[in-house]
Design a protein around this motif. Sequence first.
Motif, PDB file in Angstrom:
ATOM      1  N   VAL B 223      21.062 -68.223  22.220  1.00 35.01           N
ATOM      2  CA  VAL B 223      20.188 -69.345  21.875  1.00 35.01           C
ATOM      3  C   VAL B 223      20.313 -69.619  20.383  1.00 35.01           C
ATOM      4  N   ASP B 224      19.843 -70.775  19.985  1.00 34.79           N
ATOM      5  CA  ASP B 224      19.785 -71.104  18.563  1.00 34.79           C
ATOM      6  C   ASP B 224      18.903 -70.055  17.875  1.00 34.79           C
ATOM      7  N   PRO B 225      19.391 -69.423  16.822  1.00 34.52           N
ATOM      8  CA  PRO B 225      18.569 -68.402  16.153  1.00 34.52           C
ATOM      9  C   PRO B 225      17.184 -68.905  15.771  1.00 34.52           C
ATOM     10  N   ALA B 226      17.084 -70.200  15.469  1.00 35.51           N
ATOM     11  CA  ALA B 226      15.778 -70.746  15.082  1.00 35.51           C
ATOM     12  C   ALA B 226      14.805 -70.741  16.253  1.00 35.51           C
ATOM     13  N   ALA B 227      15.333 -70.698  17.473  1.00 35.04           N
ATOM     14  CA  ALA B 227      14.473 -70.719  18.656  1.00 35.04           C
ATOM     15  C   ALA B 227      14.199 -69.317  19.195  1.00 35.04           C
ATOM     16  N   TYR B 228      14.743 -68.321  18.528  1.00 32.71           N
ATOM     17  CA  TYR B 228      14.596 -66.946  19.033  1.00 32.71           C
ATOM     18  C   TYR B 228      13.296 -66.344  18.497  1.00 32.71           C
ATOM     19  N   PRO B 229      12.460 -65.807  19.375  1.00 42.16           N
ATOM     20  CA  PRO B 229      11.177 -65.253  18.911  1.00 42.16           C
ATOM     21  C   PRO B 229      11.342 -63.874  18.283  1.00 42.16           C
ATOM     22  N   LEU B 230      11.267 -63.834  16.983  1.00 38.49           N
ATOM     23  CA  LEU B 230      11.374 -62.553  16.286  1.00 38.49           C
ATOM     24  C   LEU B 230      10.035 -61.828  16.324  1.00 38.49           C
ATOM     25  N   PRO B 231      10.055 -60.522  16.315  1.00 41.39           N
ATOM     26  CA  PRO B 231       8.787 -59.786  16.246  1.00 41.39           C
ATOM     27  C   PRO B 231       8.132 -60.019  14.889  1.00 41.39           C
ATOM     28  N   PRO B 232       6.828 -59.795  14.798  1.00 39.32           N
ATOM     29  CA  PRO B 232       6.166 -59.981  13.502  1.00 39.32           C
ATOM     30  C   PRO B 232       6.660 -58.950  12.490  1.00 39.32           C
ATOM     31  N   ARG B 233       6.688 -59.371  11.247  1.00 39.10           N
ATOM     32  CA  ARG B 233       7.136 -58.461  10.202  1.00 39.10           C
ATOM     33  C   ARG B 233       6.070 -57.396   9.959  1.00 39.10           C
ATOM     34  N   PRO B 234       6.475 -56.134   9.959  1.00 41.81           N
ATOM     35  CA  PRO B 234       5.493 -55.089   9.634  1.00 41.81           C
ATOM     36  C   PRO B 234       5.122 -55.178   8.155  1.00 41.81           C
ATOM     37  N   LYS B 235       3.965 -54.641   7.828  1.00 39.93           N
ATOM     38  CA  LYS B 235       3.554 -54.679   6.417  1.00 39.93           C
ATOM     39  C   LYS B 235       4.554 -53.949   5.540  1.00 39.93           C
ATOM     40  N   LYS B 236       5.092 -52.877   6.093  1.00 40.35           N
ATOM     41  CA  LYS B 236       6.048 -52.084   5.317  1.00 40.35           C
ATOM     42  C   LYS B 236       7.331 -51.963   6.122  1.00 40.35           C
ATOM     43  N   LEU B 237       8.436 -52.364   5.506  1.00 40.15           N
ATOM     44  CA  LEU B 237       9.723 -52.270   6.202  1.00 40.15           C
ATOM     45  C   LEU B 237      10.159 -50.814   6.321  1.00 40.15           C
ATOM     46  N   ALA B 238      10.944 -50.544   7.353  1.00 44.21           N
ATOM     47  CA  ALA B 238      11.565 -49.231   7.457  1.00 44.21           C
ATOM     48  C   ALA B 238      12.481 -49.034   6.251  1.00 44.21           C
ATOM     49  N   VAL B 239      12.739 -47.791   5.965  1.00 50.43           N
ATOM     50  CA  VAL B 239      13.562 -47.483   4.789  1.00 50.43           C
ATOM     51  C   VAL B 239      15.036 -47.497   5.181  1.00 50.43           C
ATOM     52  N   LEU B 240      15.811 -48.219   4.414  1.00 49.44           N
ATOM     53  CA  LEU B 240      17.261 -48.237   4.653  1.00 49.44           C
ATOM     54  C   LEU B 240      17.842 -46.875   4.303  1.00 49.44           C
ATOM     55  N   THR B 241      18.588 -46.325   5.232  1.00 48.85           N
ATOM     56  CA  THR B 241      19.226 -45.035   4.972  1.00 48.85           C
ATOM     57  C   THR B 241      20.684 -45.147   5.364  1.00 48.85           C
ATOM     58  N   GLY B 242      21.400 -44.088   5.160  1.00 48.80           N
ATOM     59  CA  GLY B 242      22.787 -44.081   5.603  1.00 48.80           C
ATOM     60  C   GLY B 242      23.704 -43.623   4.502  1.00 48.80           C
ATOM     61  N   PRO B 243      24.989 -43.595   4.740  1.00 47.74           N
ATOM     62  CA  PRO B 243      25.640 -44.023   5.975  1.00 47.74           C
ATOM     63  C   PRO B 243      25.435 -43.029   7.105  1.00 47.74           C
ATOM     64  N   MET B 244      25.769 -43.471   8.318  1.00 48.68           N
ATOM     65  CA  MET B 244      25.593 -42.630   9.501  1.00 48.68           C
ATOM     66  C   MET B 244      26.294 -41.304   9.309  1.00 48.68           C
ATOM     67  N   SER B 245      27.512 -41.343   8.885  1.00 46.10           N
ATOM     68  CA  SER B 245      28.258 -40.130   8.635  1.00 46.10           C
ATOM     69  C   SER B 245      29.416 -40.490   7.738  1.00 46.10           C
ATOM     70  N   ALA B 246      29.654 -39.654   6.769  1.00 47.51           N
ATOM     71  CA  ALA B 246      30.816 -39.883   5.914  1.00 47.51           C
ATOM     72  C   ALA B 246      31.970 -39.018   6.369  1.00 47.51           C
TER      73      ALA B 246
END
Lengths: 169, 362
Positions: B223-246
């Motif tokens: 579908v058009d991304p603009a028509a896709y129902p995204l979940p509500p944004r949490p107050k605090k985003l998850a923390v970016l981690t990684g890489p999965m494995s070096a």
Amino acid sequence: MADRSEFAGFVAARSPRLLRTAYLLTRDWALAEDLLQTALAKSWFAWGRLDDDPEAYVRKVIVNTYASWWRRKWRGETPTEVLPDRAGPDALDRLDERDELWQALGRLPRRQRAVLVLRFFEDLTEAQVADALDISVGTVKSQTSKALVRLRLDDTLIAAHPVLNGDRS
Amino acid sequence: MTTPRTSLREVFDERTVSMPERPARGAEVASRVTRLRRQRAAATVAAVVVAVGLAVGLPLGFSGLGRTDRAVPAWEQTTDGLKVWAVGSKLVAHGSFRSDERRSATLTFRRTAGALTFSSVCSPDLGKQVEIYWSVNGHVMGGGSCAEGGGSYYTAGSFPDFESSWKGTGVAVGERATLRYWLTSGPRTASARASSDKGMGSPPTYRAAMPDTAVTFGIYQRVDPAAYPLPPRPKKLAVLTGPMSAGDGKILGTVDSRTVTGGPNAAVTLTRTLPVTGLDYQLGFVSPGQVLVSVNGTAIGRHESWGYGEWGAGGTHISRSDLAAAGLDVRPGDKVTITLTPSRFTDPGWTFYLLAGSPDAP
């Protein structure tokens, strides 16, 4: 055939060992606990059909759930263990060596890591590892060999241990 | 000096000698079992509804959505266990059956546009010993496994040409098509393997004992991304981690959207020497958006996130042959420019890791 009434006893008695296996796969105690509980819950439904070795079944669910987790999403693996106080030159060398090996293990592909954990921590035979991972005995052998070679060729280990470097030639 | 082989056990033992206490583990496992039982019961009820429909003469295959709980927000609605909205697509048709009654089922749907994605859920989980396949108008589009819970999403075709997923099916926009879904188990024959590996052809037909499970399968369309129902944004985003494995290669470069000048939708370029083993890259997301990956100006990958949970596109390998197939004549030792073009991000929610390719990569 395993009796479901024995499930709670199994959880209490065998979880510590299985949690250690889960930790060696995930390298994170919280993830390991989640992985173990997920595997135990899945195993409960099959409990009545299991033969005389339910632990092998749960272990199999652990390694396969671990594999599927990492196919669907990933999380960073950041070793956070704090090394104990160092006592002297000999102990320091051994701690360095083991820490480097632990770090190198963390850089192995997940299947190779799983093979090493099952072979050298769980002491499973190659056939048992093959069954747990749904792969052939030949693949177990080749993955074990590759993992050991990779550990010996790991840049960090080579830099720290000229002997290992010399072993290559 | 101990070798890695002899000291492995020591390291394993040393690292696990002390572990956190978990006195409530038994109760926590019991709680998980209860939750799983409820999920399985719900799936069984859904299967019974279908079975009743069959008994009164309704066709097995049916298109259009079944009963959906309208009180649930759109982004988390499910129907018969399948998500209505997933991976930028919407469920357009689905069907259900029990594996002890049949091994396959069909349904019809009308092509709208865009990529073609398939998913199924099985309760109880069929495990890895049972494989699933799906075809459109007789052309095998893909296969995988059927799990309980959210299931997996298999998108046919490959970037950048989503239209490629429709090639061979002869289905134009607006036309109806037939989706077939089937379960297999037992040792795979050479002909079955060859058939599925080719991506087209007739389905594997081997048979073996199969556990009873309730299966729901469905087809999704982009579908058009603009028509896709995204979940509500949490107050605090998850923390970016990684890489999965070096473990598969040396890290050659890192891009963190939180530190990109110009914001999370600004393009970034990295110029590196192409290793003999090619390149690997990993993308991590904690917010919705898209990142296009190009090498020397040629697009080679598109990766999207449709939620706020931590999600990653890990281990994408770019071999020299991949680059050649994309029309790029580059050799090990040449400088290559990797361009990242993010879009649709409202948060700095992505990271990129460029690694030397693994020697083991196919």
